[in-house]
Write a protein that holds these residues in place. Structure first.
Motif, mmCIF file in Angstrom:
data_model
loop_
_atom_site.group_PDB
_atom_site.id
_atom_site.type_symbol
_atom_site.label_atom_id
_atom_site.label_comp_id
_atom_site.label_asym_id
_atom_site.label_seq_id
_atom_site.Cartn_x
_atom_site.Cartn_y
_atom_site.Cartn_z
ATOM 1 N N GLU A 283 0.814 -1.227 0.000
ATOM 2 C CA GLU A 283 0.000 0.000 0.000
ATOM 3 C C GLU A 283 0.848 1.277 0.000
ATOM 4 O O GLU A 283 0.314 2.367 -0.187
ATOM 5 C CB GLU A 283 -0.986 0.000 1.174
ATOM 6 N N MET A 284 2.163 1.137 0.192
ATOM 7 C CA MET A 284 3.036 2.303 0.152
ATOM 8 C C MET A 284 3.535 2.630 -1.261
ATOM 9 O O MET A 284 4.175 3.664 -1.468
ATOM 10 C CB MET A 284 4.267 2.069 1.034
ATOM 11 N N LEU A 285 3.269 1.754 -2.220
ATOM 12 C CA LEU A 285 3.828 1.972 -3.563
ATOM 13 C C LEU A 285 3.218 3.219 -4.199
ATOM 14 O O LEU A 285 1.998 3.359 -4.258
ATOM 15 C CB LEU A 285 3.551 0.760 -4.456
ATOM 16 N N PRO A 286 4.066 4.120 -4.700
ATOM 17 C CA PRO A 286 3.553 5.350 -5.312
ATOM 18 C C PRO A 286 2.935 5.043 -6.680
ATOM 19 O O PRO A 286 3.608 4.522 -7.562
ATOM 20 C CB PRO A 286 4.805 6.220 -5.458
ATOM 21 N N VAL B 77 12.852 -10.905 -1.947
ATOM 22 C CA VAL B 77 11.964 -9.749 -1.808
ATOM 23 C C VAL B 77 10.549 -10.248 -1.540
ATOM 24 O O VAL B 77 10.024 -11.067 -2.289
ATOM 25 C CB VAL B 77 11.978 -8.886 -3.097
ATOM 26 N N ARG B 78 9.965 -9.804 -0.440
ATOM 27 C CA ARG B 78 8.588 -10.166 -0.081
ATOM 28 C C ARG B 78 7.702 -8.929 -0.122
ATOM 29 O O ARG B 78 8.152 -7.829 0.211
ATOM 30 C CB ARG B 78 8.535 -10.766 1.332
ATOM 31 N N VAL B 79 6.445 -9.135 -0.533
ATOM 32 C CA VAL B 79 5.479 -8.037 -0.581
ATOM 33 C C VAL B 79 4.354 -8.354 0.410
ATOM 34 O O VAL B 79 3.849 -9.478 0.436
ATOM 35 C CB VAL B 79 4.890 -7.885 -2.008
ATOM 36 N N PHE B 80 3.990 -7.358 1.235
ATOM 37 C CA PHE B 80 2.926 -7.533 2.222
ATOM 38 C C PHE B 80 1.766 -6.598 1.908
ATOM 39 O O PHE B 80 1.982 -5.446 1.513
ATOM 40 C CB PHE B 80 3.449 -7.253 3.636
ATOM 41 N N ASP B 81 0.539 -7.108 2.071
ATOM 42 C CA ASP B 81 -0.633 -6.259 1.844
ATOM 43 C C ASP B 81 -0.951 -5.473 3.117
ATOM 44 O O ASP B 81 -0.242 -5.565 4.127
ATOM 45 C CB ASP B 81 -1.830 -7.088 1.336
ATOM 46 N N ALA B 82 -2.046 -4.692 3.057
ATOM 47 C CA ALA B 82 -2.368 -3.772 4.151
ATOM 48 C C ALA B 82 -2.618 -4.497 5.469
ATOM 49 O O ALA B 82 -2.449 -3.929 6.552
ATOM 50 C CB ALA B 82 -3.593 -2.927 3.778
ATOM 51 N N ARG B 83 -3.035 -5.775 5.397
ATOM 52 C CA ARG B 83 -3.299 -6.529 6.626
ATOM 53 C C ARG B 83 -2.076 -7.320 7.090
ATOM 54 O O ARG B 83 -2.153 -8.155 7.979
ATOM 55 C CB ARG B 83 -4.491 -7.461 6.408
#
Lengths: 317, 317
Positions: A230-233, A295-301
Motif C-alpha cells: 500500500e506504500m507503492l507510489p 523480496v517479499r510483498v505484504f498487503d495492508a493486513r
C-alpha cells in the motif's frame, strides 16, 4: 551512406563541449575525461517489437533509446557527457532519421550530452546507445551497499509504463495519453541520482519491475527486502483507469518505469524525500532491508502478497 | 536472463585491469582513464545476413564483432582498453553464447581488453560492440592530415575478404580456406597503428574498399590521390584462385579487409615499410597524394582504370 546519416543526426544533436577533442567523422571519437573524474559507461539496445511496438513514432524511439541509457547513469549518480548511437534500420527514410534524431536531441540537449560517434547499418530496426558520464572516485552508487535496517525508497510513480503498454491495445489509446507518454518518453532520474551521492547505500533503475530490480540490490548486497504494497507510489492516471489489483501488479512487476529504487539509512529518509521533492520527482518509502534473502510483498493486513507477474519480460509478458 | 548471459561471456573474457573500478554487474561500469591520456571511442554493429552470412560460426561472429571495432582504434593509433557488447539474438542457446564469447575472448585477451558491460535482448541476430582505447593528446591519427606529395601505403594484402565471400557460394569452400578465414577472422592492425603515431599524416581502416576509404582521407584532407593498380598488395591465395581482373577489383573495391590505408611524407616511406615488416604485416606503397580531388586508379600502362564495383555495399554488392 553511413556518414551522411550519422551526420544528419549530429546536426540535430549538436552540443559544443570542450572535452570532445574529435567528434563524429573519423574512425573513432577522441574525448578527454576531466582530471579527478572516473567514467561510468553503459550500453542498452531497443528492438522493435520487443522494447517498443511497431509503429512507435521515430521521435519517441530516439528519446527512449537515450532515456534508458541515461537511466543507467542516473542509477550510478553519474553526470552525462557523451553518447554513441548504433542504428540498424530496414530502410533509409529521411523522415525517420530526422524524427529519431529530434527525439534523441530533445532529451540530450538539456544535459549537454554530445553525440560523438555512431554506426548505421541495414537490417531489422534496433537502436543501441552507449553513454558515458562522470563520477568522482568512490562516489558511484552501486547495488551492493544495502544494509539491514535501511529504508527502501522509489522516485516518481510505478506501473504507468506497463499500464500504458496495455492501453495501446485499446481502440482509443488517446484516452490514456498520460500512461502511453510514460511508456514512450520515460524520464531518466539523472538529477535525483546525483542528489543521492553520498547518501544512498544502494541504487538501481527500475527497468524490469520493482520486485525484480530490488532483488538485484538484495542479491548484490547479501540482504533481503520487505515491501509494503500500500506504500507503492501510483499515479492518478493509473488508479483512474485500472482496478486496484491490476494497478498493484503493474507497480510491482511492470517494467519500463525507469524510476530509481534505492536504499538509505532510516535516519536520512526524511531528508532524501524532501530533497527529491524539490527536484520534482519525489521519493516514497516502500519498504525496508532485512536479513532474509529475497523480496517479499505484504498487503495492508500484513499478509504475504504474490504479484500476478514475476517480472517484466517485455512483450512476452 | 540478461545478467546470466553477459556473465557467461565475462567468464570467457576475464581480464584484470587496475583501471576497471567496477566491471560487469551494476547499472554501468566505472573505469579510470590514466592521467595524460585521452580516450578514443568507437561503435560498430554486425547484422546477420548483411555483415556475415547466416550460418557463420558463433566464434567467428564474436571475433569479427570485436575485430572491426579494434580496427577503428588501430586507425587512430590508439591502445585498446575496454569494450561493451550489446547482443540481440532470436534465441538464448548456450552453445551459441559460449562460442561467441570464445571468439571474442580469443581476440580480446592478447590486447588485455576488458569486457566491462553489455546488454542482451531478444530479436534478430545483431552484435554491437563499443570499444575504448587510449591516445596521448595530439597523437591520434586522423583522416584530415594528408598533404600533396605524401605517399599512400596499405598494410597486409587487399581483396581477400571480398574474394572469401565470393568463395562461400562455391560447392566446396574448404579449397579457399585462407580467403574465407580473412573474411571471418580479420586481423585488426593495432600494433601497426600504434607504430604510425607521429609518422603517418592520415590514416583510415579499409572496411568499405580501398578507393572508397582513401576517398574519405582525401575529402577530409582537401586533396586527391592517384593509385597504381599494379602496386596493390594481393595475396597468393587471391591470385591463385581468381583471374587478375577480378583480383584487382576485389583489391580496389572489396570491403572487409580491415587493413590500414595511410599517408606518410615521401622521405619516411622506406622507414615505415621496414617498421611494419618487423611487426609482421608489412606495408606497400600504392600511390601518392595529389592536388586534384578524388581517387584515380592507373593501370601498368598509365591508363585510367575503372574498378568494376564503385564501393563495397556488403551483401548488396
Amino acid at each position: 551512406m553511413e556518414f551522411d546519416l550519422i551526420e544528419r543526426i549530429r546536426r540535430h544533436t549538436e552540443v559544443n563541449r570542450d572535452d570532445v577533442v574529435e567528434g563524429i567523422g573519423d574512425d573513432a571519437a577522441i574525448v578527454a575525461v576531466p582530471s579527478g573524474r572516473e567514467l561510468a559507461i553503459a550500453v542498452d539496445t531497443l528492438v522493435e517489437g520487443v522494447h517498443f511496438p511497431a509503429g512507435t513514432a521515430p521521435a519517441d524511439i530516439g528519446w527512449k533509446a537515450l532515456a534508458v541509457n541515461l537511466s543507467d547513469l542516473a542509477a550510478m549518480g553519474a553526470t552525462p557527457a557523451w553518447a554513441l548511437l548504433a542504428l540498424t534500420t530496414p530502410d533509409g527514410d529521411e523522415a525517420f532519421f530526422d524524427g529519431l534524431a529530434r527525439g534523441f536531441a530533445e532529451l540530450a540537449t538539456p544535459y549537454r550530452l554530445a553525440l560523438v560517434g555512431g554506426d548505421t547499418t541495414r537490417g531489422p530496426l534496433t537502436v543501441t546507445v552507449a553513454v558515458h558520464g562522470f563520477t568522482a572516485p568512490g562516489e558511484a552508487l552501486l547495488r551492493s551497499g544495502a544494509r539491514v535496517g535501511d529504508v527502501v525508497m522509489v522516485t516518481g510513480t510505478l506501473g504507468d509504463a506497463a499500464a500504458g503498454l496495455r492501453c495501446l491495445a485499446e481502440p482509443d489509446a488517446s484516452a490514456y495519453a498520460a500512461l502511453v507518454e510514460r511508456l514512450n518518453r520515460p524520464t531518466p532520474r539523472v538529477s535525483a541520482g546525483q542528489a543521492l551521492r553520498g547518501i544512498a547505500t544502494a541504487c538501481i533503475d527500475v527497468s524490469d519491475g520493482l520486485v525484480a530490480d530490488l532483488g538485484h540490490i538484495c542479491a548484490a548486497s547479501g540482504v533481503g527486502a520487505d515491501i509494503d504494497a500500500e506504500m507503492l507510489p501510483r499515479s492518478s492516471a493509473l488508479l483512474t483507469h485500472f482496478a486496484d489489483a491490476d494497478a498493484l501488479d503493474f507497480a510491482l512487476a511492470g517494467g519500463d518505469d525507469y524510476e530509481l529504487c534505492f536504499t538509505v539509512p532510516a535516519d536520512r529518509a526524511g531528508e532524501v524525500g524532501a530533497t527529491l521533492a524539490r527536484l520534482g520527482c519525489g521519493a516514497a518509502r516502500v519498504g525496508r532491508i532485512v536479513e532474509d534473502a529475497g523480496v517479499r510483498v505484504f498487503d495492508a493486513r500484513g499478509n504475504l502478497y504474490e504479484p500476478a507477474r514475476a517480472g517484466w519480460n517485455h512483450f512476452a509478458a
